[in-house]
Design a protein around this motif. Sequence first.
Motif, mmCIF file in Angstrom:
data_model
loop_
_atom_site.group_PDB
_atom_site.id
_atom_site.type_symbol
_atom_site.label_atom_id
_atom_site.label_comp_id
_atom_site.label_asym_id
_atom_site.label_seq_id
_atom_site.Cartn_x
_atom_site.Cartn_y
_atom_site.Cartn_z
ATOM 1 N N ASP A 69 0.815 -1.218 0.000
ATOM 2 C CA ASP A 69 0.000 0.000 0.000
ATOM 3 C C ASP A 69 0.849 1.269 0.000
ATOM 4 O OD1 ASP A 69 -2.353 -1.455 -0.020
ATOM 5 O OD2 ASP A 69 -2.512 -1.495 2.166
ATOM 6 N N ASP A 70 2.148 1.105 -0.052
ATOM 7 C CA ASP A 70 3.068 2.257 -0.052
ATOM 8 C C ASP A 70 4.109 2.045 -1.157
ATOM 9 O OD1 ASP A 70 4.521 4.508 0.566
ATOM 10 O OD2 ASP A 70 5.399 3.682 2.411
ATOM 11 N N PRO A 71 3.682 2.017 -2.428
ATOM 12 C CA PRO A 71 4.602 1.665 -3.521
ATOM 13 C C PRO A 71 5.757 2.644 -3.701
ATOM 14 C CG PRO A 71 2.542 2.531 -4.390
ATOM 15 C CD PRO A 71 2.319 2.316 -2.918
ATOM 16 N N ASP A 72 5.612 3.873 -3.198
ATOM 17 C CA ASP A 72 6.689 4.855 -3.310
ATOM 18 C C ASP A 72 7.551 4.916 -2.048
ATOM 19 O OD1 ASP A 72 5.889 5.685 -5.901
ATOM 20 O OD2 ASP A 72 4.284 6.874 -4.996
ATOM 21 N N LEU A 74 6.910 5.898 0.921
ATOM 22 C CA LEU A 74 6.803 7.172 1.627
ATOM 23 C C LEU A 74 7.160 7.021 3.105
ATOM 24 C CD1 LEU A 74 3.508 8.568 0.049
ATOM 25 C CD2 LEU A 74 5.881 8.982 -0.653
ATOM 26 N N LEU A 75 6.894 5.830 3.655
ATOM 27 C CA LEU A 75 7.242 5.569 5.055
ATOM 28 C C LEU A 75 8.709 5.845 5.327
ATOM 29 C CD1 LEU A 75 6.483 4.336 7.843
ATOM 30 C CD2 LEU A 75 7.069 2.102 6.882
ATOM 31 N N PHE A 76 9.553 5.550 4.344
ATOM 32 C CA PHE A 76 11.001 5.724 4.493
ATOM 33 C C PHE A 76 11.522 6.885 3.644
ATOM 34 C CE2 PHE A 76 10.623 0.901 4.959
ATOM 35 C CZ PHE A 76 10.495 0.972 6.323
ATOM 36 N N ASN A 77 10.664 7.853 3.372
ATOM 37 C CA ASN A 77 11.047 9.024 2.577
ATOM 38 C C ASN A 77 11.604 8.613 1.210
ATOM 39 O OD1 ASN A 77 11.321 11.830 2.155
ATOM 40 N ND2 ASN A 77 13.481 11.769 2.740
ATOM 41 N N GLY A 78 11.066 7.542 0.677
ATOM 42 C CA GLY A 78 11.531 7.071 -0.619
ATOM 43 C C GLY A 78 12.985 6.632 -0.636
ATOM 44 N N GLY A 79 13.551 6.447 0.549
ATOM 45 C CA GLY A 79 14.955 6.059 0.654
ATOM 46 C C GLY A 79 15.931 7.215 0.578
ATOM 47 N N ARG A 80 15.425 8.437 0.513
ATOM 48 C CA ARG A 80 16.285 9.621 0.398
ATOM 49 C C ARG A 80 16.653 10.155 1.778
ATOM 50 N NH1 ARG A 80 12.164 10.115 -3.110
ATOM 51 N NH2 ARG A 80 11.037 11.510 -1.710
ATOM 52 N N ASP A 81 17.918 10.434 1.966
ATOM 53 C CA ASP A 81 18.411 11.058 3.203
ATOM 54 C C ASP A 81 18.128 10.222 4.440
ATOM 55 O OD1 ASP A 81 19.242 13.335 1.721
ATOM 56 O OD2 ASP A 81 17.194 14.116 1.786
ATOM 57 N N VAL A 82 18.050 8.901 4.274
ATOM 58 C CA VAL A 82 17.876 8.015 5.420
ATOM 59 C C VAL A 82 18.919 6.899 5.334
ATOM 60 C CG1 VAL A 82 15.424 8.485 5.786
ATOM 61 C CG2 VAL A 82 16.096 6.687 4.191
ATOM 62 N N LEU A 83 19.284 6.381 6.481
ATOM 63 C CA LEU A 83 20.328 5.372 6.542
ATOM 64 C C LEU A 83 19.749 3.989 6.823
ATOM 65 C CD1 LEU A 83 22.969 7.324 8.661
ATOM 66 C CD2 LEU A 83 22.829 7.130 6.166
ATOM 67 N N GLY A 84 20.584 2.979 6.689
ATOM 68 C CA GLY A 84 20.214 1.621 7.066
ATOM 69 C C GLY A 84 19.132 1.029 6.180
ATOM 70 N N LEU A 85 18.286 0.213 6.793
ATOM 71 C CA LEU A 85 17.222 -0.455 6.048
ATOM 72 C C LEU A 85 16.235 0.530 5.429
ATOM 73 C CD1 LEU A 85 16.382 -3.451 8.427
ATOM 74 C CD2 LEU A 85 17.700 -3.499 6.299
ATOM 75 N N GLY A 87 16.877 3.116 3.851
ATOM 76 C CA GLY A 87 17.365 3.424 2.516
ATOM 77 C C GLY A 87 17.492 2.197 1.634
ATOM 78 N N ALA A 88 17.881 1.072 2.253
ATOM 79 C CA ALA A 88 18.130 -0.146 1.472
ATOM 80 C C ALA A 88 16.856 -0.740 0.900
ATOM 81 C CB ALA A 88 18.840 -1.178 2.347
ATOM 82 N N ILE A 89 15.764 -0.698 1.658
ATOM 83 C CA ILE A 89 14.513 -1.308 1.177
ATOM 84 C C ILE A 89 13.997 -0.610 -0.077
ATOM 85 C CG2 ILE A 89 12.075 -1.623 1.764
ATOM 86 C CD1 ILE A 89 13.018 -2.376 4.598
ATOM 87 N N PRO A 90 13.898 0.721 -0.107
ATOM 88 C CA PRO A 90 13.462 1.359 -1.362
ATOM 89 C C PRO A 90 14.413 1.113 -2.526
ATOM 90 C CG PRO A 90 13.167 2.864 0.489
ATOM 91 C CD PRO A 90 13.963 1.703 1.000
ATOM 92 N N ARG A 91 15.710 1.102 -2.264
ATOM 93 C CA ARG A 91 16.657 0.857 -3.359
ATOM 94 C C ARG A 91 16.491 -0.541 -3.941
ATOM 95 N NH1 ARG A 91 20.242 3.583 0.135
ATOM 96 N NH2 ARG A 91 21.166 1.588 0.820
ATOM 97 N N ALA A 92 16.217 -1.510 -3.071
ATOM 98 C CA ALA A 92 16.078 -2.894 -3.530
ATOM 99 C C ALA A 92 14.699 -3.175 -4.122
ATOM 100 C CB ALA A 92 16.346 -3.850 -2.371
#
Length: 207
Positions: A69-72, A74-85, A87-92
């Motif tokens: 339900d969060d394809p972008d 958004l929970l993790f800011n799209g992987g931008r400017d965040v560390l650890g998982l 950032g890794a989850i959106p990239r993967a």
Amino acid sequence: MLYDIDKERSALVFIEFQNEWLSDEGILQRRVIKDLDAFRDAVRTGARIIESARSNGWTVVHAGLDLRDDPDYLLFNGGRDVLGLRGAIPRAGTWRDKGVERPAPFAPLRGEFVVAGRSGASVLKNSTLDPFLRNRRIDTLFLMGFATHVCVESSLREAHDMGYNAYLVEDACAAFERAQHEHVRKHVVHHFGAETNGAELIARMEG
């Protein structure tokens, strides 16, 4: 070693028994699992445990991750400017589509609790798991799943700090490599809980 366990106050928590790990096409299995034999042994042990739990009426909890339900992301800011998982989850691109699904025998049955709302490495982080456990007067957890040194360890630590007694079911867990798994067993578990194995747990459930 198992202490005196009350069936009514215990829950078996299956962490991420989902296609991201379990399918040969799963992104996580393909990218990070190096010791496939140990990983597959853990899956087989988990299967025996869940079948015994169902046959003997123990509480089963499915604690995965579902970001369909969060394809972008958004929970993790799209992987931008965040560390650890975060950032890794959106990239993967994990934890959406078929990667979220749970194959048999780990597909939830009616009467088994499926955790929702999780936002961190620990399956207790901002999720529905803690209220479910407290409403059922459950205080003892048996943790299984993937990866031992990431989400399982995080869940073990948080369970301890929230007042739960938690067991690592060591042969129903796996890390990317055996050395990571053994590090948690040797250096981490005794600080936050205790260890058991599938045979001991099944014997207790069936005894």
